[in-house]
Every structure is written in structure tokens, then in C-alpha cells.
Design an enzyme around this catalytic site. Structure first.
Site, PDB file in Angstrom:
ATOM      1  N   HIS A  17       0.028  -6.238 -34.603  1.00 13.19           N
ATOM      2  CA  HIS A  17      -0.105  -5.706 -33.240  1.00 13.19           C
ATOM      3  C   HIS A  17      -0.815  -6.721 -32.340  1.00 13.19           C
ATOM      4  O   HIS A  17      -0.410  -6.958 -31.203  1.00 13.19           O
ATOM      5  CB  HIS A  17      -0.933  -4.406 -33.240  1.00 13.19           C
ATOM      6  CG  HIS A  17      -0.275  -3.246 -33.939  1.00 13.19           C
ATOM      7  ND1 HIS A  17      -0.871  -2.562 -34.976  1.00 13.19           N
ATOM      8  CD2 HIS A  17       0.929  -2.650 -33.740  1.00 13.19           C
ATOM      9  CE1 HIS A  17      -0.069  -1.587 -35.366  1.00 13.19           C
ATOM     10  NE2 HIS A  17       1.028  -1.624 -34.646  1.00 13.19           N
ATOM     11  N   LYS A  41       3.043  11.678 -37.528  1.00 19.94           N
ATOM     12  CA  LYS A  41       2.236  11.871 -38.749  1.00 19.94           C
ATOM     13  C   LYS A  41       0.777  12.040 -38.329  1.00 19.94           C
ATOM     14  O   LYS A  41       0.317  11.369 -37.401  1.00 19.94           O
ATOM     15  CB  LYS A  41       2.332  10.623 -39.649  1.00 19.94           C
ATOM     16  CG  LYS A  41       3.588  10.589 -40.503  1.00 19.94           C
ATOM     17  CD  LYS A  41       3.523   9.474 -41.523  1.00 19.94           C
ATOM     18  CE  LYS A  41       3.854   8.135 -40.902  1.00 19.94           C
ATOM     19  NZ  LYS A  41       3.747   6.976 -41.775  1.00 19.94           N
ATOM     20  N   ARG A  90       9.618  -7.034 -36.381  1.00 19.62           N
ATOM     21  CA  ARG A  90       9.201  -7.773 -37.582  1.00 19.62           C
ATOM     22  C   ARG A  90      10.389  -8.338 -38.321  1.00 19.62           C
ATOM     23  O   ARG A  90      10.370  -9.452 -38.824  1.00 19.62           O
ATOM     24  CB  ARG A  90       8.429  -6.847 -38.532  1.00 19.62           C
ATOM     25  CG  ARG A  90       7.053  -6.485 -38.030  1.00 19.62           C
ATOM     26  CD  ARG A  90       6.456  -5.384 -38.835  1.00 19.62           C
ATOM     27  NE  ARG A  90       7.228  -4.148 -38.678  1.00 19.62           N
ATOM     28  CZ  ARG A  90       6.825  -2.956 -39.037  1.00 19.62           C
ATOM     29  NH1 ARG A  90       5.658  -2.822 -39.616  1.00 19.62           N
ATOM     30  NH2 ARG A  90       7.569  -1.891 -38.843  1.00 19.62           N
ATOM     31  N   SER A 127       0.888  -0.665 -40.424  1.00 17.65           N
ATOM     32  CA  SER A 127      -0.330   0.157 -40.507  1.00 17.65           C
ATOM     33  C   SER A 127      -0.339   0.956 -41.811  1.00 17.65           C
ATOM     34  O   SER A 127      -1.386   1.114 -42.443  1.00 17.65           O
ATOM     35  CB  SER A 127      -0.403   1.109 -39.316  1.00 17.65           C
ATOM     36  OG  SER A 127      -0.523   0.384 -38.122  1.00 17.65           O
TER      37      SER A 127
HETATM   38  O1  PNS Z   1       3.683   2.434 -33.635  1.00 18.66           O
HETATM   39  P1  PNS Z   1       4.884   3.338 -33.656  1.00 18.66           P
HETATM   40  O2  PNS Z   1       4.571   4.618 -34.399  1.00 18.66           O
HETATM   41  O3  PNS Z   1       6.118   2.658 -34.132  1.00 18.66           O
HETATM   42  O4  PNS Z   1       5.144   3.749 -32.108  1.00 18.66           O
HETATM   43  C1  PNS Z   1       6.196   4.606 -31.754  1.00 18.66           C
HETATM   44  C2  PNS Z   1       6.076   5.022 -30.284  1.00 18.66           C
HETATM   45  C3  PNS Z   1       4.727   5.624 -30.013  1.00 18.66           C
HETATM   46  C4  PNS Z   1       6.254   3.813 -29.390  1.00 18.66           C
HETATM   47  C5  PNS Z   1       7.210   6.060 -30.004  1.00 18.66           C
HETATM   48  O5  PNS Z   1       7.168   7.056 -30.962  1.00 18.66           O
HETATM   49  C6  PNS Z   1       7.102   6.685 -28.628  1.00 18.66           C
HETATM   50  O6  PNS Z   1       7.429   6.059 -27.640  1.00 18.66           O
HETATM   51  N1  PNS Z   1       6.601   7.940 -28.586  1.00 18.66           N
HETATM   52  C7  PNS Z   1       6.411   8.678 -27.355  1.00 18.66           C
HETATM   53  C8  PNS Z   1       7.462   9.784 -27.207  1.00 18.66           C
HETATM   54  C9  PNS Z   1       8.726   9.250 -26.562  1.00 18.66           C
HETATM   55  O7  PNS Z   1       8.726   8.706 -25.474  1.00 18.66           O
HETATM   56  N2  PNS Z   1       9.834   9.413 -27.303  1.00 18.66           N
HETATM   57  C10 PNS Z   1      11.146   8.971 -26.860  1.00 18.66           C
HETATM   58  C11 PNS Z   1      11.380   7.544 -27.284  1.00 18.66           C
HETATM   59  S1  PNS Z   1      13.061   7.327 -27.441  1.00 18.66           S
END
Ligand code: PNS
Length: 157
Positions: A17, A41, A90, A127
């Protein structure tokens, strides 16, 4: 001024990150690190704890800010004047899901997504794996910033 959002669960932030954030702050005028308050989660660290770690990590970048959000990322981006979402990639395994999210976000709002490839030395970091290593008490050297290593050790003591 171009404002970008770097979203994520950051549970906890890893050097992967940090790598992506460090390159985003060079490319964009202002970078909002957006911590999803309630990830799918149950997180190991509360959103306040994740914000505190990221604020410490980003202290030397004057154009970086850390904030939490709930709900849709594109709404957070719109409310904060951000026009770009920055995601780290990644490996090719990340691509399919990230592309799907980028296209959904574009459909919802027209906000653009920019992918930054993670440096190869951080490509294996996640993570979840870091938490597993910490749970079994192994060294966190080279995986997370010191502030995160300390928090993980305390959590799994
Ligand atoms: O670190 P992560 O868990 O891969 O992050 C995922 C994240 C937080 C970027 C994604 O789940 C997100 O944008 N969540 C907010 C809800 C949202 O906007 N969902 C629609 C995306 S298509």
C-alpha cells in the site's frame, strides 16, 4: 488541481500500500487515502486504528490526507472533489476484479480509475497474508511499516 483517491480496507496497511501511495503523491496534486470503515470481512483493526496508522505512515507527504468512508466509493470521491481512483495491481490475478470495479465505478459516476503496478518486491504482499504471519509470531520485517508491525504484535500477543 487533480485530486485522487486511493481506497482500500488497509487492514492493516502493508508496504505494498505504501508503495502505491508513495507513487500516487508524486503524480497527483492531492491524494485522499480512503479507508473503507466497514469492509465485507470483520476487520482486525477498527477504522480509527487504520486511520491512525495511515496518518503516521503518510506524515511526510504534505499532499496526502487520510479519511474513512462508508457506502459507495464514487460518492465519497464526488463529495471530496476527487476525479481519479488509484488502484495498485500486484499481478494479473488482481486485474479481472479491479477492471470490473473500475467499469462499475465509471458507469456509476464517470470517475476514472488509474492502475499503478506494484513494485515487484512487494507483489506478493497482502493484508491477509501479513495477518497470518503476525498471528504465528514470525518476523514482519520488509512486510509492513514499523508502526503497523508494533500494532500487529500487540494485537496477537
Ligand atoms: O483493500 P480492498 O479490500 O481491496 O478495497 C476494496 C474497496 C474498499 C476499494 C472496494 O470494496 C470499495 O470500493 N468499496 C466501497 C463500496 C463500493 O463503492 N462498491 C462498488 C465498487 S464497484
Amino acid at each position: 488541481m487533480t485530486v485522487a483517491v486511493v481506497p482500500g480496507s488497509f487492514d492493516p496497511p502493508t508496504l505494498g500500500h505504501v508503495d502505491v501511495i508513495s507513487r500516487a503523491v508524486e503524480v497527483f496534486d492531492r491524494v485522499l487515502i480512503a479507508v473503507v470503515a466497514n469492509p465485507s470481512k470483520t476487520p482486525l483493526f477498527s477504522s480509527a486504528e487504520r486511520i491512525e496508522m495511515l496518518t503516521d505512515i503518510c506524515a511526510d507527504w504534505p499532499n496526502a490526507e487520510v479519511d474513512a468512508f462508508d457506502g459507495l466509493l464514487v460518492e465519497f470521491a464526488r463529495d471530496r472533489g476527487a476525479v481519479v481512483i488509484v488502484k495498485g495491481l500486484r499481478a494479473v490475478a488482481d486485474f479481472e476484479y479491479e477492471l470490473q470495479m473500475a467499469q462499475m465505478n465509471q458507469h456509476l459516476s464517470g470517475v476514472q480509475t488509474v492502475f499503478l503496478p506494484t513494485s515487484p518486491e512487494h507483489a506478493y504482499l497482502s493484508s491477509s497474508l501479513v495477518k497470518e504471519v503476525a498471528r504465528f509470531g514470525s518476523s514482519l520485517e520488509g512486510l509492513v511499516p514499523p508502526v503497523v508491525a508494533t500494532a500487529l504484535k500487540e494485537r496477537f500477543q
